[in-house]
Design a protein around this motif. Sequence first.
Motif, PDB file in Angstrom:
ATOM      1  N   LYS A   9      88.159  81.049  70.070  1.00 38.25           N
ATOM      2  CA  LYS A   9      86.830  81.664  70.008  1.00 38.25           C
ATOM      3  C   LYS A   9      86.374  81.813  68.560  1.00 38.25           C
ATOM      4  CE  LYS A   9      87.349  84.294  74.278  1.00 38.25           C
ATOM      5  NZ  LYS A   9      87.494  85.636  74.859  1.00 38.25           N
ATOM      6  N   ILE A  10      87.295  82.225  67.694  1.00 38.22           N
ATOM      7  CA  ILE A  10      86.971  82.330  66.268  1.00 38.22           C
ATOM      8  C   ILE A  10      86.638  80.955  65.715  1.00 38.22           C
ATOM      9  CG2 ILE A  10      87.951  82.863  63.995  1.00 38.22           C
ATOM     10  CD1 ILE A  10      89.550  85.105  65.403  1.00 38.22           C
ATOM     11  N   GLY A  11      87.395  79.941  66.125  1.00 36.64           N
ATOM     12  CA  GLY A  11      87.146  78.576  65.670  1.00 36.64           C
ATOM     13  C   GLY A  11      85.786  78.061  66.078  1.00 36.64           C
ATOM     14  N   VAL A  12      85.361  78.381  67.298  1.00 32.59           N
ATOM     15  CA  VAL A  12      84.028  77.963  67.746  1.00 32.59           C
ATOM     16  C   VAL A  12      82.953  78.657  66.903  1.00 32.59           C
ATOM     17  CG1 VAL A  12      82.410  78.080  69.680  1.00 32.59           C
ATOM     18  CG2 VAL A  12      84.758  77.344  70.066  1.00 32.59           C
ATOM     19  N   GLY A  13      83.165  79.914  66.597  1.00 35.73           N
ATOM     20  CA  GLY A  13      82.222  80.629  65.734  1.00 35.73           C
ATOM     21  C   GLY A  13      82.168  80.026  64.339  1.00 35.73           C
ATOM     22  N   LEU A  14      83.326  79.674  63.797  1.00 32.83           N
ATOM     23  CA  LEU A  14      83.358  79.040  62.479  1.00 32.83           C
ATOM     24  C   LEU A  14      82.656  77.686  62.496  1.00 32.83           C
ATOM     25  CD1 LEU A  14      86.995  79.841  61.294  1.00 32.83           C
ATOM     26  CD2 LEU A  14      84.872  80.803  60.409  1.00 32.83           C
ATOM     27  N   MET A  15      82.831  76.936  63.587  1.00 33.89           N
ATOM     28  CA  MET A  15      82.154  75.642  63.696  1.00 33.89           C
ATOM     29  C   MET A  15      80.637  75.828  63.785  1.00 33.89           C
ATOM     30  SD  MET A  15      84.296  73.176  63.566  1.00 33.89           S
ATOM     31  CE  MET A  15      84.473  71.778  64.622  1.00 33.89           C
ATOM     32  N   GLY A  16      80.202  76.869  64.469  1.00 34.33           N
ATOM     33  CA  GLY A  16      78.769  77.157  64.539  1.00 34.33           C
ATOM     34  C   GLY A  16      78.198  77.487  63.176  1.00 34.33           C
ATOM     35  N   PHE A  17      78.917  78.315  62.413  1.00 34.45           N
ATOM     36  CA  PHE A  17      78.471  78.621  61.056  1.00 34.45           C
ATOM     37  C   PHE A  17      78.515  77.386  60.172  1.00 34.45           C
ATOM     38  CE2 PHE A  17      79.431  83.189  61.988  1.00 34.45           C
ATOM     39  CZ  PHE A  17      78.158  83.669  61.714  1.00 34.45           C
ATOM     40  N   ALA A  18      79.519  76.532  60.371  1.00 32.16           N
ATOM     41  CA  ALA A  18      79.611  75.292  59.594  1.00 32.16           C
ATOM     42  C   ALA A  18      78.400  74.406  59.858  1.00 32.16           C
ATOM     43  CB  ALA A  18      80.897  74.551  59.933  1.00 32.16           C
ATOM     44  N   LEU A  19      78.024  74.278  61.114  1.00 32.22           N
ATOM     45  CA  LEU A  19      76.849  73.481  61.459  1.00 32.22           C
ATOM     46  C   LEU A  19      75.595  74.070  60.822  1.00 32.22           C
ATOM     47  CD1 LEU A  19      75.739  71.113  63.153  1.00 32.22           C
ATOM     48  CD2 LEU A  19      75.449  72.740  65.007  1.00 32.22           C
ATOM     49  N   PHE A  20      75.480  75.392  60.854  1.00 26.00           N
ATOM     50  CA  PHE A  20      74.338  76.080  60.246  1.00 26.00           C
ATOM     51  C   PHE A  20      74.261  75.783  58.750  1.00 26.00           C
ATOM     52  CE2 PHE A  20      72.852  79.884  57.971  1.00 26.00           C
ATOM     53  CZ  PHE A  20      71.565  79.971  58.460  1.00 26.00           C
ATOM     54  N   PHE A  21      75.388  75.952  58.034  1.00 29.40           N
ATOM     55  CA  PHE A  21      75.380  75.738  56.589  1.00 29.40           C
ATOM     56  C   PHE A  21      75.178  74.274  56.231  1.00 29.40           C
ATOM     57  CE2 PHE A  21      77.470  79.935  56.423  1.00 29.40           C
ATOM     58  CZ  PHE A  21      76.660  80.526  55.473  1.00 29.40           C
ATOM     59  N   LEU A  22      75.756  73.363  57.003  1.00 30.64           N
ATOM     60  CA  LEU A  22      75.550  71.945  56.723  1.00 30.64           C
ATOM     61  C   LEU A  22      74.094  71.549  56.962  1.00 30.64           C
ATOM     62  CD1 LEU A  22      78.814  70.417  58.215  1.00 30.64           C
ATOM     63  CD2 LEU A  22      78.146  70.510  55.813  1.00 30.64           C
ATOM     64  N   LEU A  23      73.506  72.058  58.037  1.00 33.27           N
ATOM     65  CA  LEU A  23      72.112  71.742  58.328  1.00 33.27           C
ATOM     66  C   LEU A  23      71.194  72.256  57.234  1.00 33.27           C
ATOM     67  CD1 LEU A  23      69.982  70.686  60.394  1.00 33.27           C
ATOM     68  CD2 LEU A  23      69.905  73.023  61.260  1.00 33.27           C
TER      69      LEU A  23
END
Length: 129
Positions: A9-23
Amino acid sequence: MATITEFQKIGVGLMGFALFFLLFGVLLYFDSVLLAFGNILFLAGLTFIIGLRRTARFFFQKHKFRGSFFFLGGVSLVLCRWPVTGMVVESYGFFLLFRSFFPMALGFVLSAVNIPFLSAFVSSSQSMV
């Protein structure tokens, strides 16, 4: 049905933030700090989702060496403040690493046509000429 652990669950949250910052790093004319933060969060999220050993095994397989080299090289170029070059190299490495996953993802997207509310849009868009 597989259970999802707290680390995943933490990993999915980190991936969501990663997508946000990359975008937003790309939208703000390749801001190197946002892209670097997104890359670090992507790698951390992947590690949290599949585990440290499986992440290392994924990146350092013999047949994926070229993709890993380009992907991690692109991440290091972004960290060294060469964001455009780094993102191009990283994108090529991402394609090489995940090219076996693309047909499965495309099959899943195309199977979404069988969903009732989406099939109405697809059939109506095909009838318009």
